[in-house]
Design an enzyme around this catalytic site. Structure first.
Site, PDB file in Angstrom:
ATOM      1  N   ASP A  35      10.900   3.374 -11.173  1.00  0.00           N
ATOM      2  CA  ASP A  35       9.437   3.363 -11.202  1.00  0.00           C
ATOM      3  C   ASP A  35       8.865   4.761 -11.330  1.00  0.00           C
ATOM      4  OD1 ASP A  35       9.000   0.696 -10.970  1.00  0.00           O
ATOM      5  OD2 ASP A  35       8.883   0.694  -8.787  1.00  0.00           O
ATOM      6  N   LYS A  57       6.552   3.370 -16.915  1.00  0.00           N
ATOM      7  CA  LYS A  57       5.814   3.866 -18.068  1.00  0.00           C
ATOM      8  C   LYS A  57       4.707   2.880 -18.435  1.00  0.00           C
ATOM      9  CE  LYS A  57       8.422   4.069 -21.575  1.00  0.00           C
ATOM     10  NZ  LYS A  57       9.668   4.415 -22.236  1.00  0.00           N
ATOM     11  N   MET A 170      -2.470   2.564  -2.215  1.00  0.00           N
ATOM     12  CA  MET A 170      -3.103   2.151  -3.484  1.00  0.00           C
ATOM     13  C   MET A 170      -4.613   1.989  -3.333  1.00  0.00           C
ATOM     14  SD  MET A 170      -0.323  -0.554  -4.977  1.00  0.00           S
ATOM     15  CE  MET A 170       0.028  -1.381  -3.435  1.00  0.00           C
TER      16      MET A 170
HETATM   17  N1  SAH Z   1       7.065   0.941  -1.729  1.00  0.00           N
HETATM   18  C1  SAH Z   1       6.224   2.114  -1.574  1.00  0.00           C
HETATM   19  C2  SAH Z   1       4.773   1.814  -1.844  1.00  0.00           C
HETATM   20  C3  SAH Z   1       4.473   1.364  -3.252  1.00  0.00           C
HETATM   21  S1  SAH Z   1       2.755   1.158  -3.558  1.00  0.00           S
HETATM   22  C4  SAH Z   1       6.417   2.692  -0.173  1.00  0.00           C
HETATM   23  O1  SAH Z   1       7.053   2.059   0.677  1.00  0.00           O
HETATM   24  O2  SAH Z   1       5.979   3.827   0.069  1.00  0.00           O
HETATM   25  C5  SAH Z   1       2.332   2.731  -4.211  1.00  0.00           C
HETATM   26  C6  SAH Z   1       1.443   3.490  -3.246  1.00  0.00           C
HETATM   27  O3  SAH Z   1       2.236   4.100  -2.233  1.00  0.00           O
HETATM   28  C7  SAH Z   1       0.698   4.635  -3.860  1.00  0.00           C
HETATM   29  O4  SAH Z   1      -0.479   4.197  -4.520  1.00  0.00           O
HETATM   30  C8  SAH Z   1       0.365   5.458  -2.632  1.00  0.00           C
HETATM   31  O5  SAH Z   1      -0.693   4.902  -1.908  1.00  0.00           O
HETATM   32  C9  SAH Z   1       1.638   5.298  -1.823  1.00  0.00           C
HETATM   33  N2  SAH Z   1       2.578   6.404  -2.026  1.00  0.00           N
HETATM   34  C10 SAH Z   1       3.851   6.307  -2.434  1.00  0.00           C
HETATM   35  N3  SAH Z   1       4.445   7.518  -2.480  1.00  0.00           N
HETATM   36  C11 SAH Z   1       3.516   8.397  -2.074  1.00  0.00           C
HETATM   37  C12 SAH Z   1       3.493   9.816  -1.884  1.00  0.00           C
HETATM   38  N4  SAH Z   1       4.576  10.579  -2.118  1.00  0.00           N
HETATM   39  N5  SAH Z   1       2.347  10.389  -1.443  1.00  0.00           N
HETATM   40  C13 SAH Z   1       1.266   9.659  -1.177  1.00  0.00           C
HETATM   41  N6  SAH Z   1       1.226   8.332  -1.345  1.00  0.00           N
HETATM   42  C14 SAH Z   1       2.322   7.702  -1.782  1.00  0.00           C
END
Ligand code: SAH
Length: 247
Positions: A35, A57, A170
């Site tokens: 992803d 992408k 998100m």
């Molecule tokens: N499975 C992921 C979440 C996926 S949804 C998890 O457990 O973290 C995607 C959202 O995760 C993004 O829109 C943001 O809100 C958050 N996110 C993921 N990585 C991030 C990062 N390095 N910094 C800030 N927010 C992050």
């Protein structure tokens, strides 16, 4: 014989925050399907002859439809490959990893989930914000700010009434509406709040403001996704705990 799919959590951003088990799966992979949020440094860990599929992408601004991603996983596994499905954070936290596991099950493909550190907890920790603290938050709620079209809207007024820490993933494209809805639902306008962008990476940036000002402050500083929105008293601890965050 069919191959197998490992649904691997890549962790919150820092490539070293993947699990030992996740890294072992990556080292043994023959195909990696990844992803947008996955740190490119992790892809370099896959063997040289491994095929990489970038499914984060966007073609003409349209993300690759989920059924197509499921099909890539199924096709690779039917070719007998060891497939790593690498997802940001934890694969079962808003990452559709569970939907992929369901599709694999229906296709009769073996699958194993390797959990990851979710950004909802680990990303905040990297910014020096603990999700709980005995004096400030006896629990936390993690919600999405972006619901699938057709789903019932998020009940912000109910979330506003809960004590503890609220973490929104998100949510950046609706930040102003979210803050407004929480205040309309009874959350105090002066509740401490913050946005953490690119958590646990060298690009990490944090901004904090009372809930009523968060959207304006964040917009002025040009904060954008990927970012975590956090609302609650624990944000104040950052003043003391930032030293313990991501280095
Ligand atoms: N499975 C992921 C979440 C996926 S949804 C998890 O457990 O973290 C995607 C959202 O995760 C993004 O829109 C943001 O809100 C958050 N996110 C993921 N990585 C991030 C990062 N390095 N910094 C800030 N927010 C992050």
């Amino acid at each position: 014989m069919n191959g197998k799919v490992w649904l691997v959590g890549a962790g919150p951003g820092d490539p070293d925050l993947i699990t030992v088990k996740g890294m072992a799966a990556l080292h043994a992979a023959q195909a990696v399907v990844y992803d947008r949020l996955v740190n490119p440094a992790l892809l370099a860990e896959a063997p040289q002859d491994c095929t990489l599929y970038d499914v984060g992408k966007e073609a003409n601004n349209h993300p690759i439809p989920q059924p197509q991603i499921n099909q890539i996983l199924i096709d690779c596994a039917r070719r007998g490959l060891r497939v790593v499905r690498l997802k940001g954070g934890d694969p079962f936290v808003f990452g559709r990893g569970s939907e992929e596991a369901q599709a694999l099950r229906e296709a009769g493909i073996d699958c194993e989930v390797i959990p990851g550190i979710t950004s909802a907890i680990g990303g905040l920790a990297a910014a020096g914000i603990p999700v709980t603290h005995r004096d400030h938050a006896s629990g936390f709620h993690v919600v999405t700010g972006h619901l699938r079209n057709g789903n019932a809207p998020q009940e912000w007024h109910k979330l506003a009434a809960l004590s503890g820490t609220l973490v929104v993933l998100m949510g950046m494209s609706h930040l102003a509406e979210i803050c407004h809805a929480l205040i309309a639902g009874g959350k105090a306008p002066h509740t401490p709040a913050a946005v953490v962008m690119h958590a646990s990476t060298p690009q990490q940036q944090v901004i904090s403001a009372p809930l009523a000002q968060l959207a304006a402050v964040s917009a002025a500083a040009k904060f954008h996704a990927p970012a975590l929105i956090v609302v609650g008293e624990v944000v104040l601890l950052r003043e003391i705990l930032a030293f313990a965050g991501s280095k």
